[in-house]
Write a protein that holds these residues in place. Structure first.
Motif, PDB file in Angstrom:
ATOM      1  N   UNK A 324       0.949  -1.138   0.120  1.00 51.60           N
ATOM      2  CA  UNK A 324      -0.103  -0.064  -0.089  1.00 51.60           C
ATOM      3  C   UNK A 324       0.851   1.129  -0.127  1.00 51.60           C
ATOM      4  N   UNK A 325       0.667   2.127  -0.953  1.00 51.76           N
ATOM      5  CA  UNK A 325       1.297   3.279  -0.986  1.00 51.76           C
ATOM      6  C   UNK A 325       0.444   4.642  -0.318  1.00 51.76           C
ATOM      7  N   UNK A 326       0.718   5.018   0.829  1.00 56.18           N
ATOM      8  CA  UNK A 326      -0.082   5.858   1.505  1.00 56.18           C
ATOM      9  C   UNK A 326      -0.268   7.263   1.070  1.00 56.18           C
ATOM     10  N   UNK A 327       0.909   7.434   0.549  1.00 57.18           N
ATOM     11  CA  UNK A 327       0.943   8.923  -0.232  1.00 57.18           C
ATOM     12  C   UNK A 327       2.115   8.768  -1.453  1.00 57.18           C
ATOM     13  N   UNK A 328       2.382   9.824  -2.078  1.00 53.48           N
ATOM     14  CA  UNK A 328       3.655   9.578  -3.020  1.00 53.48           C
ATOM     15  C   UNK A 328       4.826  10.512  -2.744  1.00 53.48           C
ATOM     16  N   UNK A 329       4.828  11.056  -1.544  1.00 52.29           N
ATOM     17  CA  UNK A 329       5.934  11.609  -1.007  1.00 52.29           C
ATOM     18  C   UNK A 329       5.795  13.323  -1.659  1.00 52.29           C
ATOM     19  N   UNK A 330       4.630  13.528  -2.490  1.00 50.31           N
ATOM     20  CA  UNK A 330       4.676  14.910  -2.867  1.00 50.31           C
ATOM     21  C   UNK A 330       3.398  15.526  -2.236  1.00 50.31           C
ATOM     22  N   UNK A 331       2.170  14.944  -2.319  1.00 49.54           N
ATOM     23  CA  UNK A 331       0.852  15.401  -1.861  1.00 49.54           C
ATOM     24  C   UNK A 331       0.401  14.227  -0.995  1.00 49.54           C
ATOM     25  N   UNK A 332       0.041  14.937   0.185  1.00 49.61           N
ATOM     26  CA  UNK A 332      -0.592  13.722   1.206  1.00 49.61           C
ATOM     27  C   UNK A 332      -2.335  13.943   0.811  1.00 49.61           C
ATOM     28  N   UNK A 333      -2.853  12.786   0.857  1.00 44.96           N
ATOM     29  CA  UNK A 333      -4.248  12.360   0.368  1.00 44.96           C
ATOM     30  C   UNK A 333      -5.076  13.089   1.499  1.00 44.96           C
ATOM     31  N   UNK A 334      -6.498  13.392   1.282  1.00 45.21           N
ATOM     32  CA  UNK A 334      -7.454  13.902   2.117  1.00 45.21           C
ATOM     33  C   UNK A 334      -7.925  12.596   3.023  1.00 45.21           C
ATOM     34  N   UNK A 335      -8.566  12.896   3.952  1.00 47.06           N
ATOM     35  CA  UNK A 335      -8.857  11.968   4.924  1.00 47.06           C
ATOM     36  C   UNK A 335      -9.846  10.713   4.383  1.00 47.06           C
ATOM     37  N   UNK A 459      -5.981   6.957  -6.396  1.00 45.42           N
ATOM     38  CA  UNK A 459      -6.113   7.434  -8.011  1.00 45.42           C
ATOM     39  C   UNK A 459      -5.832   9.055  -7.975  1.00 45.42           C
ATOM     40  N   UNK A 460      -6.234   9.690  -7.038  1.00 51.47           N
ATOM     41  CA  UNK A 460      -5.967  11.043  -6.842  1.00 51.47           C
ATOM     42  C   UNK A 460      -5.948  11.404  -5.086  1.00 51.47           C
ATOM     43  N   UNK A 461      -5.425  12.539  -4.621  1.00 53.11           N
ATOM     44  CA  UNK A 461      -5.208  12.800  -3.372  1.00 53.11           C
ATOM     45  C   UNK A 461      -6.766  13.068  -2.827  1.00 53.11           C
ATOM     46  N   UNK A 472      -3.944  18.054  -9.562  1.00 54.82           N
ATOM     47  CA  UNK A 472      -2.545  17.129  -9.387  1.00 54.82           C
ATOM     48  C   UNK A 472      -3.060  15.654  -9.823  1.00 54.82           C
ATOM     49  N   UNK A 473      -2.132  15.278 -11.026  1.00 54.64           N
ATOM     50  CA  UNK A 473      -2.452  14.079 -11.539  1.00 54.64           C
ATOM     51  C   UNK A 473      -1.349  12.993 -11.388  1.00 54.64           C
ATOM     52  N   UNK A 474      -0.152  13.419 -10.686  1.00 52.45           N
ATOM     53  CA  UNK A 474       0.617  12.189 -10.396  1.00 52.45           C
ATOM     54  C   UNK A 474       0.413  11.117  -9.835  1.00 52.45           C
ATOM     55  N   UNK A 475      -0.606  10.952  -9.132  1.00 50.78           N
ATOM     56  CA  UNK A 475      -1.136   9.593  -8.657  1.00 50.78           C
ATOM     57  C   UNK A 475      -1.503   8.509  -9.753  1.00 50.78           C
ATOM     58  N   UNK A 476      -1.938   9.098 -10.857  1.00 48.54           N
ATOM     59  CA  UNK A 476      -2.215   8.182 -12.219  1.00 48.54           C
ATOM     60  C   UNK A 476      -0.999   8.253 -13.065  1.00 48.54           C
ATOM     61  N   UNK A 477      -0.394   9.536 -13.081  1.00 46.53           N
ATOM     62  CA  UNK A 477       0.711   9.922 -14.155  1.00 46.53           C
ATOM     63  C   UNK A 477       1.881   8.931 -14.164  1.00 46.53           C
ATOM     64  N   UNK A 478       2.253   8.943 -12.951  1.00 45.08           N
ATOM     65  CA  UNK A 478       3.598   8.004 -12.949  1.00 45.08           C
ATOM     66  C   UNK A 478       3.226   6.350 -13.332  1.00 45.08           C
ATOM     67  N   UNK A 479       2.141   6.214 -13.449  1.00 46.33           N
ATOM     68  CA  UNK A 479       2.375   4.541 -13.801  1.00 46.33           C
ATOM     69  C   UNK A 479       2.116   4.557 -15.304  1.00 46.33           C
ATOM     70  N   UNK A 509       5.279  20.853   0.815  1.00 51.40           N
ATOM     71  CA  UNK A 509       5.792  22.070   0.412  1.00 51.40           C
ATOM     72  C   UNK A 509       4.341  22.923   0.181  1.00 51.40           C
ATOM     73  N   UNK A 510       4.492  24.154  -0.360  1.00 47.22           N
ATOM     74  CA  UNK A 510       3.213  24.992  -0.174  1.00 47.22           C
ATOM     75  C   UNK A 510       2.084  24.287  -1.098  1.00 47.22           C
ATOM     76  N   UNK A 511       2.246  23.701  -2.128  1.00 51.40           N
ATOM     77  CA  UNK A 511       1.457  22.945  -3.001  1.00 51.40           C
ATOM     78  C   UNK A 511       0.450  21.747  -2.304  1.00 51.40           C
ATOM     79  N   UNK A 512       1.591  21.135  -1.339  1.00 55.94           N
ATOM     80  CA  UNK A 512       0.772  20.065  -0.677  1.00 55.94           C
ATOM     81  C   UNK A 512      -0.066  20.925   0.458  1.00 55.94           C
ATOM     82  N   UNK A 513       0.326  21.923   0.901  1.00 55.78           N
ATOM     83  CA  UNK A 513      -0.606  22.732   1.898  1.00 55.78           C
ATOM     84  C   UNK A 513      -1.852  22.955   1.100  1.00 55.78           C
ATOM     85  N   UNK A 514      -1.818  23.647  -0.086  1.00 56.40           N
ATOM     86  CA  UNK A 514      -2.965  24.169  -0.809  1.00 56.40           C
ATOM     87  C   UNK A 514      -3.880  22.899  -0.884  1.00 56.40           C
ATOM     88  N   UNK A 515      -3.389  21.635  -1.072  1.00 48.63           N
ATOM     89  CA  UNK A 515      -4.275  20.542  -1.366  1.00 48.63           C
ATOM     90  C   UNK A 515      -4.989  20.070   0.033  1.00 48.63           C
TER      91      UNK A 515
END
Length: 556
Positions: A324-335, A459-461, A472-479, A509-515
C-alpha cells in the motif's frame, strides 16, 4: 470561414435535433446536486428499461445471447437513459439513434436466423469517447476547428467492437486538447462542461469525463475512455466506477484521433470503464481475442492468457502480498482516501493476505519528466489545431472568475530541443529500470517467495473536487510513465461525520498545503472514493484478477 462561435451554434443545433423530441424531460433545478436517481423517477423509462439499465454487463450479454432481451430493446433502454443523463450532466457529443437501432436490429435478425451470436459482445451497446472515429460521423475532440471533419473509416477498435457484435451508440464529451494532465476535467468551447452526477458542483474528471458521468448514470453499460496521464482512471475514480488503464499497445489505437500525435514515448491507451467489474474482463478479453495486432501495427502480439487471469504467477490468488502506497511523497491525500486505504488493508488481511507499505521511488521526478516530454511541442500542437478557426485555448476550468489556479500541465511557449528531449527520455528509461529493481527487491519482505503482487494506492489525493480545482495528476501519471497497468475500483463515499478534517500535517511544500486547505468534508459530501491497483507491464489479466480479489475481500 464562419466565426468559430457560429460553428459552435450550428453544431449544438444539430446535436439537439439528433435527440428524439419525446425523450426530452423536465430537468431538476440547479440546486439539486445529486442526480443519480433521477432517471428512474422522471417517467421516461418503462419498468423493463429500468431493469435493463440496472443490469451488469455479463448478465446483459447472457440475456442477449439467449434472446430473452433483444438488442433493439437493450439499445433503446440505454439510449433513453443516455439522453436523460445528457440532460442532467451534459455528457454526450455525437447522438445517432437510427444508425444504432438499425445495427441492433441486424444483430437480432442474425440471432433469430442462425441461433448464434455474432461475437462475445453480441447486442451490447457501448459508448465511445469522442476521439474514436466512426465512419460518416464528426469527431471534434473538443476542437471547434474539427467541426465538419467526417471520418472516412472507423478506428480499428470500433471495427473490432462491431466484429465482436457490439452496438456503438453514443460518443462522449472531453476537454479541449484531450490532455487530462493539462486540465483533468471536461470542458470545451463546443459542448461546454460535463458535471459529476453525485454532485453537480464537483468535476467528473477528465479527459474521459463524459464517459465517467454517462456510465455512472447507467446511460451506458460499458464505455471506452483513453488514458495518457490518468484520463480513464480519474473520471472512474471521481464517478465511482471500475476503470482499466492497460499497457501500451494491448488495446488497438490506430485510426483514432489524438493530441500530440507523433509523441511516442509516453503513449495514450484505450481502456474500459464500467459499473461492473466483470465488464472489464469481458471487454479486454473480447478485444484481445480479435487479434488486434493484425489490424494495428503498434498493437502488441500477446494473446489473452486465462492462466494469468487466474493468477498463476501470483500463487493462484492464495496468500498474496500487496503493497500500500499511503502517499507519493509529494501530496498527502485527504482523509476519505486514507480511510479507504485502511479499509482495503483490513479487508485483505482478514482474507488471509499480507500487506506491506510501499515507499514511492522518485514520483515527483517521474511526473516532471513525463510533463517535459509532453511539453516539448504541445504549445505548437494546440496552436496549429486551433488556428484554423481562431478559437481560444481554454486557460481555466473554473465556473466563475476567482483567484488564479495554475494548471498541473500548461503548454510552454518554448519547447526543448530534440537532444534535450532525448536526455529526458533517457532519464525516464533509467527510472523504469530503478522501479523494476525496487519491485524485484521486495521478495525479501513479502514472505511469499516472490516480489509483491501489486501496489494499491490512491487514484487522486482527493475525491472529486469542485470545478477548476483538480490540479494534481501524479497519482495516475507515474504509472503511465512506467507503463504499468492499473485498475480503479470503488471503496466508499465521503462521509462528513467520519471523514473529519485532520490537524495540519508537516507539509511537503506549499502545494501540498494548498491541497490540504482544499478539504472541507461538506464540500465533498457523498462523492465516490476509489483507489487503484497497479501491476507490472503487460500484466492486464492479472491486474483484473487481483482487482476482483480485492473487491471480493471488501464485500466479506
Amino acid at each position: 470561414m464562419s466565426h468559430w462561435s457560429e460553428l459552435v451554434a450550428d453544431k449544438k443545433r444539430r446535436q439537439l435535433e439528433s435527440i428524439p423530441q419525446e425523450w426530452l424531460i423536465s430537468t431538476p433545478p440547479e440546486n439539486v446536486l445529486d442526480v443519480t436517481g433521477y432517471a428512474e423517477t422522471c417517467g421516461l423509462l418503462t419498468f423493463q428499461e429500468i431493469q435493463i439499465t440496472n443490469t451488469s454487463v455479463d448478465v446483459l450479454l447472457g440475456k442477449l445471447a439467449s434472446g430473452e432481451w433483444s438488442s433493439v430493446a437493450v439499445t433503446t433502454a440505454f439510449y433513453k437513459r443516455a439522453i436523460i443523463a445528457h440532460q442532467l450532466v451534459n455528457c454526450l457529443t455525437e447522438i445517432f439513434v437510427e444508425r444504432a437501432l438499425a445495427r441492433a436490429a441486424e444483430l437480432d435478425e442474425h440471432l433469430k436466423k442462425t441461433g448464434h451470436v455474432v461475437g462475445p459482445l453480441h447486442g451490447l451497446p457501448i459508448s465511445l469517447k469522442d476521439q474514436l472515429s466512426i465512419k460518416g460521423l464528426e469527431t471534434t475532440m473538443g476542437y471547434v476547428s474539427w467541426i465538419g471533419k467526417y471520418a472516412e473509416k472507423n478506428a480499428v477498435l470500433v471495427d473490432i467492437l462491431i466484429e465482436c457484435g457490439a452496438v456503438p451508440f453514443v460518443r462522449t464529451n472531453v476537454p479541449q486538447t484531450l490532455m487530462a494532465s493539462l486540465w483533468p476535467e471536461t470542458f470545451n468551447n463546443i459542448f461546454g462542461r460535463t458535471t459529476n452526477p453525485y454532485n453537480r458542483l464537483l468535476t467528473c474528471g477528465g479527459s474521459s469525463g463524459g464517459e465517467g458521468a454517462l456510465v455512472a448514470l447507467k446511460g451506458s453499460p460499458l464505455g471506452i475512455g483513453s488514458d495518457i496521464g490518468g484520463s480513464v482512471r480519474i473520471p472512474s475514480a471521481f464517478c465511482g466506477l471500475y476503470g482499466l488503464r492497460p499497457s501500451y499497445g494491448r488495446i488497438p489505437y490506430s485510426g483514432a484521433l489524438n493530441s500530440l500525435e507523433g509523441q511516442d514515448s509516453v503513449l495514450s491507451v484505450f481502456g474500459p470503464m464500467t459499473r461492473s467489474l466483470g465488464g472489464l474482463k469481458t471487454f479486454t478479453k473480447a478485444v484481445i481475442e480479435a487479434k488486434p495486432w493484425l489490424k494495428d501495427p503498434l498493437a502488441v502480439r500477446k494473446k489473452w492468457d486465462e492462466e494469468e487471469y487466474k493468477l498463476a504467477d501470483h500463487g493462484y490468488g492464495k496468500k498474496l502480498c500487496f503493497a500500500i502506497m499511503w502517499n507519493d511523497g509529494v501530496v498527502i491525500p485527504h482523509p476519505p482516501i486514507t480511510r479507504s486505504l485502511e479499509l482495503v488493508k483490513a479487508a485483505l488481511i482478514k482474507a488471509g493476505h499480507t500487506v506491506i507499505d510501499w515507499q514511492p521511488l522518485k514520483h515527483r521526478a517521474l511526473g516532471d519528466m513525463t510533463r517535459e516530454i509532453w511539453n516539448a511541442a504541445s504549445a505548437e500542437d494546440y496552436k496549429v489545431t486551433t488556428s484554423v478557426t481562431g478559437e481560444p485555448i481554454i486557460t481555466s476550468m473554473m465556473i466563475a472568475p476567482g483567484p488564479a489556479v495554475n494548471a498541473p500541465f500548461r503548454p510552454s511557449k518554448d519547447g526543448i530541443s530534440a537532444y534535450q528531449l532525448w536526455q529526458v527520455q533517457k532519464k525516464r528509461r533509467d527510472l523504469r529500470q530503478e522501479y523494476t529493481d525496487l519491485w524485484e527487491a521486495t521478495v525479501l519482505e513479502t514472505g511469499t517467495g516472490r516480489p509483491i503482487d501489486a501496489i494499491i494506492c490512491p487514484a487522486a489525493p482527493y475525491a472529486a473536487p469542485p470545478h477548476g480545482l483538480n490540479r494534481y495528476t501524479n497519482y495516475t501519471t507515474v504509472w503511465n510513465a512506467l507503463d504499468y497497468p492499473a485498475c480503479v475500483f470503488p471503496v466508499s463515499t465521503v462521509d462528513p461525520a467520519v471523514d473529519v478534517k485532520k490537524p495540519a500535517h508537516s507539509f511537503v511544500d506549499a502545494f501540498d498545503k494548498s491541497i490540504y486547505d482544499l478539504y472541507d468534508p461538506e464540500t465533498f459530501k457523498n462523492a465516490p472514493v476509489c483507489l487503484q491497483l497497479v501491476g507490472r507491464t503487460l500484466e492486464e489479466e492479472a491486474v483484473i484478477g487481483m482487482t476482483e480479489l480485492v473487491a471480493t475481500a471488501l464485500t466479506h
